[in-house]
Design an enzyme around this catalytic site. Sequence first.
Site, PDB file in Angstrom:
ATOM      1  N   SER A  21     -10.076  -0.787   6.615  1.00 42.71           N
ATOM      2  CA  SER A  21      -9.443  -0.539   5.316  1.00 42.71           C
ATOM      3  C   SER A  21      -8.718  -1.723   4.697  1.00 42.71           C
ATOM      4  O   SER A  21      -8.335  -1.670   3.530  1.00 42.71           O
ATOM      5  CB  SER A  21      -8.464   0.640   5.427  1.00 42.71           C
ATOM      6  OG  SER A  21      -9.177   1.841   5.303  1.00 42.71           O
ATOM      7  N   SER A  76      -9.819   1.591   2.384  1.00 45.05           N
ATOM      8  CA  SER A  76      -8.913   2.383   1.574  1.00 45.05           C
ATOM      9  C   SER A  76      -7.808   1.565   0.904  1.00 45.05           C
ATOM     10  O   SER A  76      -7.157   2.065  -0.003  1.00 45.05           O
ATOM     11  CB  SER A  76      -8.250   3.450   2.458  1.00 45.05           C
ATOM     12  OG  SER A  76      -7.408   2.834   3.423  1.00 45.05           O
ATOM     13  N   LYS A 134       0.866  -1.186   0.000  1.00 45.82           N
ATOM     14  CA  LYS A 134       0.000   0.000   0.000  1.00 45.82           C
ATOM     15  C   LYS A 134       0.897   1.229   0.000  1.00 45.82           C
ATOM     16  O   LYS A 134       1.916   1.257   0.712  1.00 45.82           O
ATOM     17  CB  LYS A 134      -0.893  -0.036   1.236  1.00 45.82           C
ATOM     18  CG  LYS A 134      -2.003   1.013   1.255  1.00 45.82           C
ATOM     19  CD  LYS A 134      -2.902   0.825   2.476  1.00 45.82           C
ATOM     20  CE  LYS A 134      -4.061   1.810   2.499  1.00 45.82           C
ATOM     21  NZ  LYS A 134      -4.962   1.581   3.657  1.00 45.82           N
TER      22      LYS A 134
END
Lengths: 485, 478
Positions: free
Chosen positions: A178, A154, A79
């Site tokens: 997330s 996310s 990420k």
Amino acid sequence: MELFELTAHELSEKIQSKEISAREVTQSVLDRVESVEPRVMSYVTVTRDQALAQADVVDAKIAAGETVSPAAGIPLALKDNLCTIGVETTCSSKILRGFHPPYDATVVEKLKSAGSVFVGKANLDEFAMGSSTENSALFPTHNPWNLDYVPGGSSGGSTASVAAGEAVWSLGSDTGGSIRQPAAYCGVVGLKPTYGRVSRYGLIAFASSLDQIGPITKDVRDAALLLGAISGHDPMDSTSIVRDVPDYTKALTGDVKGLRIGVPKEYFAQGVEGVIADAVRAAVDKLVSLGAIAEEVSLPHSEYALPTYYILAPAEASSNLARYDGVRFGHRTARATSHIDLFEKTREEGFGPEVKQRIMLGTYALSAGYYDAFYLKAQQVRTLIKQDFDKVFEKYDVILSPTAPTVAFPIGQKTGDPLAMKLSDVLTIPANMAGIPAISLPCGFADGLPIGLQIMAPAFGEEVLLRAAHAYEQATDWHTRRASL
Amino acid sequence: MSNYETVIGMECHAELLTESKMFCACANEFGGAPNTRTCPVCLGLPGSLPVMNKLAVELVLRTALALNCQVSRDCLFARKNYFYPDIPKGYQISQYDDPIGHSGYLDITLEDGSSKRVHIRRVHLEEDTGKLIHAGGNESEVDYNRSGVPLMEIVTEFPPDLHSAEEARAYLEKLRTILVYLNVSDGKMEEGHLRAEPNLSIRPVGSDKFGVKTEIKNLNSFKSVFKGVQYEVERQSALLDEGGVIRQETLGWNDLRGETYHMRFKEEEQEYRYFPEPDLVPLHFEDADIEAARAALPELPDAKRERFVTQYGVRPYDAAVLTSSRPTADYYEAAATDGVDPKAIANYVTGELARLINASNQEISQIKITPAALRDLIVLRDSGKITNGVAKTVLEKMFETGQSAQEIVEAEGLAAVDDEGAIAAEVDKVIAANPDVVAKILAGNDKSMAFLTGQVMRATKGKARPDVVNRLLAERIK
Ligand SMILES: [Zn+2]
């Protein structure tokens, strides 16, 4: 099956037995990236050359007869809120454009020494604030199961990359769901560890007391492997806990006889679609058929988790994001006439609307005259939410619920309705509030889109969590399905 | 005389003597090229996290105990949020509720010998900021070398106990002495390692309401604290006398001009949005931790002073001078061992030696005369091997060269002359050479006798004992 479709443990076995090389695996994944990335758009940055070089190092070690870790040679996506030396780290925000960290996050360092192959940096909602990856200031990511749909967020880039075969596994971060919510939307396994299990050093903070890095994988065994590779106390993170890291794969016994499952009625209440509730109840039944015992339980304060979260997380974020001032790194306005002007214009130009809104919310909640009514009250509610869990875990080993109230939604559908968007995290936030581990794994499909089963366990109960998840997974075949692209 | 009462609160910051910064491994040192002692943590780079320096906590705990504070068993760190280019994270990690120490006091002694108790509200730990440098034009540069250096804040209680410039200075001097004793701070105000920011207001004598207060910054010596407070008291008094209004403001002190200047008005309370620092775990002190720290405290100046009076029999004033700094007290005790008159050592340490040290701009820890060497000098003198006058000359030589008293006395033939015959011969010569002076003495002018004594001493290079010389002179001129 193509190499990019296999799990990490399958590939690792083949690499270590020299059946295939790490370079072949990496090449297969890079080719896949080339062919599907224009449609999925998982990555902010692809580090192709670095990946091949890392694969070659692993192959050389194996050729030299050295023993390598199960993560060696396995292509991984990070990420893009995890700091990587020399590789731009953007948080999918304009304000961090051009930021090349001078250091690696602790998890990156650990995986580097384990021989991990880094494919690239995955897209996210700007500063991890969002539930669909549509808040990325760069571009939205698409759900591999249906390209018109969001991948969740996310960590949408991280989950989409795994679901699309653009990475064998990935790391995400989970502040209110997330990792788990996009894992559910993309039909992969996503694990949020106990707060303090994994070092946060090098994870660009959203809400420090809630953030936790975790694995996103194709099956539970991979989750156990990757969790083991990133866990452990880090002297650089005061909130990481000194505690031995077990071999999590040893927990995957397949045996759930006598496992006590709590099924919280509040997590099947309004807002949860019938098809989701049915799939999760069927999953409970499946575990019961394997010898587990399931009973309805109550987590009465979980209904306040969402509003509590929207006070605490923005409060911490408003402070965490104060450092983006244009002085030392990232974007700096070209129009400044004074210090204050430099801060204001840099931040005005650099942050997107969702981030600005949360900074405003958090600033308000911490202001004199509001602190007691908002921040302090929210902390008290957080304690109540945690106590609910403590009470249930006195009698039950794990708690099962849906991961999200719905399956993935079409891109653009909820961008105009922030409340509806935020409600997609309503079932995942409580675990962050309580600091407990929680996993999402596939438990069915609705209209061709995956449904996520959430399993929660007491703090540092990752082993029982993985055991339950693995037993369910092995008794079903959802995890073997791959999105066709 | 003034019709106003002065009310002074004092906020002090001391940089702590740790090897590394408060939350990272960067060195805690002074000076150096800008931004050479920085890392992701003290630059506030995204993703970096603070890790508490244990020694910094210990030093603050030590200070809190020495200042008679209560210790908070559980203390949190808090973020103090504000924007400025010299704070890299956009917040300073500090303490808000539950500082490490609170509700303490410090007893100070004033020039008239009276003493006063100054109550202390809190002693807490926080991090220092970087330094903004105005580079000229529209440019500023920031040096983060100081960013994250552990800083201790000590704040006096409200309502304040300090009421004059003298009291403010005495408080600071005492505080500095204690911090240096504790090895917590080097106490250097000139280098900004110890900073004092008095806030003061005046009010009509007898009034129970406080006046509007102003705060003074940039005071970098005890003298400037004294002068700054005095100046501000006069400024406020004159302003009120004229019917003017005092505004709440921050003032800077200009040492060269001896006056304060306006920096900014502080009428609006700054909003810092304090909240508990989630990146650090709360501190917890067990009773045993606190008792261990208390037991490890060194003897503090007041206790040491009293002990010097009783143990060594030195005068209270000398004891105060000897204990005003720990190195001086340690030096004294190392010299004042058995077999030497401790009062004689005290006279030398507070007198001749202090004069030499001051004149050469050194610290007592740097000088070439060891305590044992000083002791040997006094022993030599008290045994009659050298005269008092010669001893002073020898001390100067020792100070210069680091040689022992014995070496100098031998090399330069400075031993006292024991042969009375030899002295008598010199006495006779001097009498013969100064008939007019002898005449004056015989006429009753006793003062002239000292002249003759001086002549004999000169002739014997100070080696003759003055009492012997005087006796021989008196015997002859009768
Ligand atoms: Zn540093």
